[in-house]
Every structure is written in structure tokens, then in C-alpha cells.
Design a protein around this motif. Structure first.
Motif, PDB file in Angstrom:
ATOM      1  N   VAL A 149      66.828  31.176  10.740  1.00  0.00           N
ATOM      2  CA  VAL A 149      67.177  31.902  12.000  1.00  0.00           C
ATOM      3  C   VAL A 149      68.050  33.028  11.580  1.00  0.00           C
ATOM      4  N   ARG A 150      69.379  32.767  10.971  1.00  0.00           N
ATOM      5  CA  ARG A 150      70.046  33.774  10.573  1.00  0.00           C
ATOM      6  C   ARG A 150      69.643  34.985   9.700  1.00  0.00           C
ATOM      7  N   PHE A 151      68.528  35.040   9.223  1.00  0.00           N
ATOM      8  CA  PHE A 151      67.840  36.066   8.758  1.00  0.00           C
ATOM      9  C   PHE A 151      66.577  36.607   9.362  1.00  0.00           C
ATOM     10  N   GLY A 152      66.689  36.024  10.828  1.00  0.00           N
ATOM     11  CA  GLY A 152      65.913  36.793  11.867  1.00  0.00           C
ATOM     12  C   GLY A 152      64.465  36.173  11.772  1.00  0.00           C
ATOM     13  N   PHE A 153      64.286  34.795  11.226  1.00  0.00           N
ATOM     14  CA  PHE A 153      62.899  34.292  11.314  1.00  0.00           C
ATOM     15  C   PHE A 153      63.103  33.721  12.792  1.00  0.00           C
ATOM     16  N   PRO A 154      61.809  33.687  13.643  1.00  0.00           N
ATOM     17  CA  PRO A 154      62.136  33.274  14.896  1.00  0.00           C
ATOM     18  C   PRO A 154      61.520  31.744  15.036  1.00  0.00           C
ATOM     19  N   ALA A 155      62.223  30.781  14.532  1.00  0.00           N
ATOM     20  CA  ALA A 155      61.936  29.527  14.408  1.00  0.00           C
ATOM     21  C   ALA A 155      61.625  28.958  15.754  1.00  0.00           C
ATOM     22  N   HIS A 156      62.571  29.135  16.492  1.00  0.00           N
ATOM     23  CA  HIS A 156      62.534  28.519  17.840  1.00  0.00           C
ATOM     24  C   HIS A 156      61.249  29.087  18.751  1.00  0.00           C
ATOM     25  N   GLU A 157      60.939  30.451  18.569  1.00  0.00           N
ATOM     26  CA  GLU A 157      60.192  31.011  19.407  1.00  0.00           C
ATOM     27  C   GLU A 157      58.831  30.556  18.693  1.00  0.00           C
ATOM     28  N   LEU A 158      58.419  30.329  17.539  1.00  0.00           N
ATOM     29  CA  LEU A 158      57.205  29.884  16.874  1.00  0.00           C
ATOM     30  C   LEU A 158      57.002  28.533  17.605  1.00  0.00           C
ATOM     31  N   ALA A 159      57.930  27.742  17.538  1.00  0.00           N
ATOM     32  CA  ALA A 159      57.746  26.322  17.822  1.00  0.00           C
ATOM     33  C   ALA A 159      57.514  26.123  19.241  1.00  0.00           C
ATOM     34  N   MET A 160      58.331  27.104  20.083  1.00  0.00           N
ATOM     35  CA  MET A 160      58.003  27.153  21.641  1.00  0.00           C
ATOM     36  C   MET A 160      56.635  27.342  21.968  1.00  0.00           C
ATOM     37  N   MET A 161      56.092  28.303  21.076  1.00  0.00           N
ATOM     38  CA  MET A 161      54.605  28.716  21.304  1.00  0.00           C
ATOM     39  C   MET A 161      53.891  27.676  21.047  1.00  0.00           C
ATOM     40  N   MET A 162      54.103  27.057  20.217  1.00  0.00           N
ATOM     41  CA  MET A 162      53.147  25.839  19.755  1.00  0.00           C
ATOM     42  C   MET A 162      53.130  24.895  20.773  1.00  0.00           C
ATOM     43  N   THR A 163      54.191  24.507  21.270  1.00  0.00           N
ATOM     44  CA  THR A 163      54.641  23.400  22.372  1.00  0.00           C
ATOM     45  C   THR A 163      53.718  24.010  23.439  1.00  0.00           C
ATOM     46  N   ILE A 164      53.738  25.193  24.058  1.00  0.00           N
ATOM     47  CA  ILE A 164      53.181  25.663  25.157  1.00  0.00           C
ATOM     48  C   ILE A 164      51.568  25.729  24.836  1.00  0.00           C
ATOM     49  N   ALA A 165      51.249  26.172  23.651  1.00  0.00           N
ATOM     50  CA  ALA A 165      49.660  25.919  23.322  1.00  0.00           C
ATOM     51  C   ALA A 165      49.171  24.576  23.537  1.00  0.00           C
ATOM     52  N   LEU A 166      50.016  23.682  22.945  1.00  0.00           N
ATOM     53  CA  LEU A 166      49.302  22.302  22.977  1.00  0.00           C
ATOM     54  C   LEU A 166      49.396  21.652  24.521  1.00  0.00           C
ATOM     55  N   ARG A 167      50.365  22.283  25.331  1.00  0.00           N
ATOM     56  CA  ARG A 167      50.362  21.762  26.717  1.00  0.00           C
ATOM     57  C   ARG A 167      49.070  22.384  27.504  1.00  0.00           C
ATOM     58  N   PHE A 168      48.770  23.614  27.063  1.00  0.00           N
ATOM     59  CA  PHE A 168      47.543  24.083  27.780  1.00  0.00           C
ATOM     60  C   PHE A 168      46.198  24.070  27.366  1.00  0.00           C
ATOM     61  N   ILE A 169      46.167  23.572  26.152  1.00  0.00           N
ATOM     62  CA  ILE A 169      44.775  23.350  25.667  1.00  0.00           C
ATOM     63  C   ILE A 169      44.032  22.667  26.552  1.00  0.00           C
TER      64      ILE A 169
ATOM     65  N   SER B   3      62.919  39.180  29.942  1.00  0.00           N
ATOM     66  CA  SER B   3      62.048  38.467  30.621  1.00  0.00           C
ATOM     67  C   SER B   3      60.600  39.063  30.030  1.00  0.00           C
ATOM     68  N   GLU B   4      60.639  40.442  29.654  1.00  0.00           N
ATOM     69  CA  GLU B   4      59.360  40.733  28.859  1.00  0.00           C
ATOM     70  C   GLU B   4      58.971  39.897  27.665  1.00  0.00           C
ATOM     71  N   ARG B   5      60.251  39.537  26.996  1.00  0.00           N
ATOM     72  CA  ARG B   5      59.793  38.730  25.902  1.00  0.00           C
ATOM     73  C   ARG B   5      59.396  37.516  25.890  1.00  0.00           C
ATOM     74  N   ILE B   6      59.852  36.852  27.119  1.00  0.00           N
ATOM     75  CA  ILE B   6      59.231  35.485  27.417  1.00  0.00           C
ATOM     76  C   ILE B   6      57.851  35.680  27.547  1.00  0.00           C
ATOM     77  N   THR B   7      57.603  36.624  28.761  1.00  0.00           N
ATOM     78  CA  THR B   7      56.122  36.829  29.054  1.00  0.00           C
ATOM     79  C   THR B   7      55.187  37.066  27.785  1.00  0.00           C
ATOM     80  N   VAL B   8      55.377  37.828  26.779  1.00  0.00           N
ATOM     81  CA  VAL B   8      54.769  38.101  25.491  1.00  0.00           C
ATOM     82  C   VAL B   8      54.544  36.545  24.732  1.00  0.00           C
ATOM     83  N   MET B   9      55.820  36.150  24.944  1.00  0.00           N
ATOM     84  CA  MET B   9      55.562  34.781  23.869  1.00  0.00           C
ATOM     85  C   MET B   9      54.608  33.653  24.538  1.00  0.00           C
ATOM     86  N   VAL B  10      54.747  33.737  26.003  1.00  0.00           N
ATOM     87  CA  VAL B  10      53.789  32.688  26.739  1.00  0.00           C
ATOM     88  C   VAL B  10      52.302  33.176  26.598  1.00  0.00           C
TER      89      VAL B  10
END
Lengths: 270, 171
Positions: A149-169, B3-10
Motif C-alpha cells: 500500500v505504501r507504494f500506491g498499490f490499492p490492496a484494500h480497494e481491490l479486496a473490497m471490489m472482490m467482496t462486493i462482487a461476491l455479494r452481488f453475483i 464519493s466519486e471514487r466509491i461509486t467507480v469502485m462499486v
């Protein structure tokens, strides 16, 4: 008529076993270790040892062995293909001659070796998804990649996207099924006619689906913001991952087995 | 804005979910066993809507999802190439959203194809006999399903994209 009922999503098999309850990070890290070990195996005895370990792991994970073997189904064609090109294209002592095809002793040996190696690789790797929930895996990956994350890698965002995707499938699956049925009721036909006809039938399904997805996204984003979602920094969890002594022991045991098998093969077998 | 970033992520996450749903929808089963599915379409449309960077991220997530829910691993490099990188490459379409649609989509699919070919070479490099023509095997096999899938995606994208680009709060 349901179009989507053949979707078996994910491989996870719930069971109350010591393997299931390991930290996902431990299991993720163990996969490359085991794969390296199998790559180093070359002798029949080494493959037999790995096959024995596979059976033991299945028993220890309380998974039916047949179910574990099933996970290799998608690669069986690949295994057969790999074995065949080895049988036909390896030079050596001929044991059988059929027209212009010569089968050699070396070819059969190489085919068996490559086929077995491939099968074992796929089967061992499948334990990760058989014994770990997709959500746990995404949590585990997030934690493993968090130093980046320190080097700008969006670890949390990618994991969050996976979680949301799993929930919405499942939700989107129901939605797709509903729209397809609505179109069927209006005379659409998705499984007959030329490719172009079928594609045309899908257009009135695709457009509402995409519109629903974009609207849902906005609603969900608003809901998340209203609940003070502020990204990964400082976020806590209801069930945080805990690395215990058991995980260290399991990982150490895996490394020890791989090293022991590789060393044993090199020193004991010709 | 945050909030724009959250929308894009979702939105990206839902595009990934839709792509998984589409992977189960067989539009057409091909004679040699492969089938045409629309799983690339949501990822392409998301990339067009939100740009290449987000598109690549959503693609990579989609690849990871496939890997974690039942992909197969025979080699660490193969796992990386066949899943996160191959699907992440589709997002490149978003960098070319000012050009005609087909250019971006074709480039994205071409990059995915290259990832699969490379992975095939890595795979055969460790499993096939020395001297077999691995590049040709891999390219022919992958082209046999990538080419028709891309054609279908481009066709549908031309029809669907103008109708949905204004949905939600997109541009």
C-alpha cells in the motif's frame, strides 16, 4: 425454464476441519511451496509419496476424496494432450511401431511423469479453494499485499471490489433470470436460430441489466458513504484474521515436507 | 472527490459480478468444445465508461475472482498470466475511448490473447517435449475462441454502449 441454474459458483466445501480453520494467508503461502515441491519430483516413488500426501490431506480436511479428484476434471483434456505428445514425440528405445508412429520407452516414461505432475499440481492447488471461502481468500490477499500500500498499490480497494462482487453475483443472477423470463414471455428465443438471431434476442436483456448495474452502484455507494465508509485506512473488522502458532506450524511443516521429499529423492533414489 | 471514487469502485465490482454471471450464459457452443460467452462485455463497457486505469483494475479483480473460485494453477507464472494479467489487459480499451469503439476493444482482446499465448508457452515450456512448436500450439488454440468472442463483443458493444452510456451518473 431456468437458463442459469447450471452455475456452480466457487468450489468451497464447508467442513469442520483443521485445514478449513487455518488462516487463509497460511494456505495461500503454502500453495507456491507445494507447487515447487511437485515440480522437483521426478521419480515414481516421489510421485507416489505426493499422491499419498494428497490422500492424507483430503482425509485431514474431511473432504471426500472423489470430490477432490473432481476438481481436476477441467484439465483432463490438457493432461491427456500433454501425455500424448510426449508418447509420440520422444526419441529413444522403440517398444512399439505402428506405421510411421514409434512409441519409445522414454516417451511413455515422460508421458507418465508429465501427466502425473500436472494432475498433482492442479489437485494440490485446488485445496486452497476447496477449504477456504472466497471472502476469506480476498481478506487474506488484502493482508498479504498490504505492505505494498505504501507504494500506491490499492490492496484494500481491490479486496473490497472482490467482496462486493461476491455479494452481488447471486443478486445479478436472479435479475438476469427475471429479465430473460420476461423477454421469453414476450416471444424471445435465446437458444434457437442463427448466432445473429440469438445475439439480437440478448440485446433487450443486456440493456436493462447494465442500467440496473449502474443505478445499483450509485445507490450502494451512497449507502456506504452514509455509513461513513472512508476507504481502507484505519478500518477495523468484525472478525479480524489472526495468525496463530498453528498457522506457523502448518507452514513450517509444509516447507519441511517439501524439503524432505526433494532431498530424499536426490540422495536415496538413483 | 472521494464519493466519486466509491461509486467507480462499486460500479467496477458490479461489472465484475455481471461478468461472472455472463460467463455462465452460453450464447453459442462451438464445434471443438469451446463456447462464446459475453464475460468480456461488462469489463469493456466499464473501462469505456470510467477509463483505462479503473478498467484494468476491474479486469484484474475479475481474473483474481476466477482464480479464487476454481481456476487451475499449474505454474505460478501461468496463474498470474492466465487470470489477473489477461483480464486486466481488457481494461486497456478504456484508454482509447475517444477512438472508434472497435479499436479499443480489439486492442484489449489482443493483449488478453497475448497473455494467454505467453502462459501457454510457459506451460508447454515445462510440460512439452523439447523442440515442439509451442508458440503455434498456444496461438492457434487461444485464437480459436478469442476471435469469435471478440467479434460478438464488438457487435454488441456498438448496439448497447450508446444506449447505456448515460445511465446512472456516468458521462
Amino acid at each position: 425454464m431456468k437458463f442459469l441454474n447450471n452455475l456452480t459458483f466457487g468450489q468451497y466445501v464447508p467442513a469442520d476441519s483443521p485445514v478449513h480453520s487455518l488462516d487463509p494467508r497460511c494456505k495461500i503461502l503454502a500453495v507456491p511451496v507445494v507447487l515447487t515441491g511437485i515440480f522437483m519430483a521426478g521419480h515414481v516413488a516421489a510421485f507416489a509419496a505426493w499422491a499419498g500426501l494428497l490422500a492424507a490431506l483430503a482425509w485431514y480436511s474431511r473432504l471426500p476424496f472423489r470430490l477432490v479428484l473432481n476438481s481436476a476434471k477441467p484439465v483432463l483434456i490438457l493432461v491427456a494432450f500433454t501425455a500424448l505428445i510426449h508418447i509420440f514425440f520422444t526419441d529413444g528405445t522403440p517398444i512399439l511401431k505402428l506405421g510411421f508412429v514409434t512409441i519409445t520407452r522414454e516417451g511413455v516414461a515422460a508421458a507418465a511423469q508429465m501427466g502425473l505432475r500436472l494432475l498433482l499440481l492442479v489437485l494440490f492447488a485446488s485445496f486452497l479453494t476447496l477449504t477456504t471461502k472466497p471472502m476469506e481468500l480476498s481478506d487474506g490477499l488484502e493482508r498479504l499485499f498490504s505492505p505494498l500500500v505504501r507504494f500506491g498499490f490499492p490492496a484494500h480497494e481491490l479486496a473490497m471490489m472482490m467482496t462486493i462482487a461476491l455479494r452481488f453475483i447471486p443478486t445479478l443472477l436472479t435479475e438476469t433470470d427475471r429479465i430473460m423470463k420476461a423477454q421469453l414471455a414476450r416471444g424471445a428465443s435465446f437458444d434457437r436460430g442463427s448466432l445473429w438471431k440469438r445475439l439480437k434476442a440478448f440485446i433487450p436483456v443486456l440493456i436493462p441489466l447494465f442500467v440496473i448495474v449502474f443505478q445499483r452502484a450509485e445507490e450502494l455507494a451512497t449507502a456506504m458513504e452514509a455509513r461513513c465508509y472512508r476507504g481502507g485506512e484505519g478500518r477495523t473488522r468484525m472478525r479480524p484474521l489472526r495468525w496463530s502458532g498453528r498457522d506457523t506450524a502448518a507452514l513450517a511443516a509444509t516447507v519441511a515436507v517439501v524439503v524432505a521429499l526433494a532431498a530424499g529423492e536426490r540422495s536415496l533414489l538413483p | 472527490m472521494f464519493s466519486e471514487r466509491i461509486t467507480v469502485m462499486v460500479e467496477g465490482a458490479l461489472a465484475v459480478a455481471l461478468s461472472v454471471v455472463f460467463s455462465a450464459l452460453r450464447i453459442w457452443s462451438m464445434p471443438q468444445g469451446g463456447s462464446i460467452t459475453l464475460e468480456m462485455l461488462p469489463l469493456f463497457l466499464f473501462a469505456l465508461r470510467r477509463g483505462g486505469r479503473y478498467g484494468c483494475a476491474a479486469g484484474a479483480v475479475s481474473g483474481l475472482m476466477q482464480l479464487l473460485t476454481g481456476g487451475y494453477i499449474v505454474h505460478p507464472l501461468q496463474a498470474l498470466l492466465d487470470y489477473p494479467l489477461a483480464f486486466g489487459a481488457l481494461g486497456v480499451a478504456g484508454f482509447l475511448r475517444d477512438r472508434p469503439l472497435w479499436i479499443g476493444l480489439t486492442l484489449g482482446a489482443l493483449l488478453r490473447f497475448l497473455c494467454h499465448v505467453l502462459s501457454g508457452v510457459v506451460f508447454f515450456g515445462s510440460f512439452a517435449p523439447e523442440g515442439s512448436n509451442v508458440w503455434v500450439y498456444s496461438a492457434v488454440y487461444n485464437a480459436s475462441f478469442m476471435a469469435p468472442t471478440l467479434l460478438v463483443c464488438v457487435l454488441l458493444a456498438y448496439i448497447v454502449w450508446p444506449r447505456i452510456r448515460r445511465a446512472g451518473n456516468g458521462r
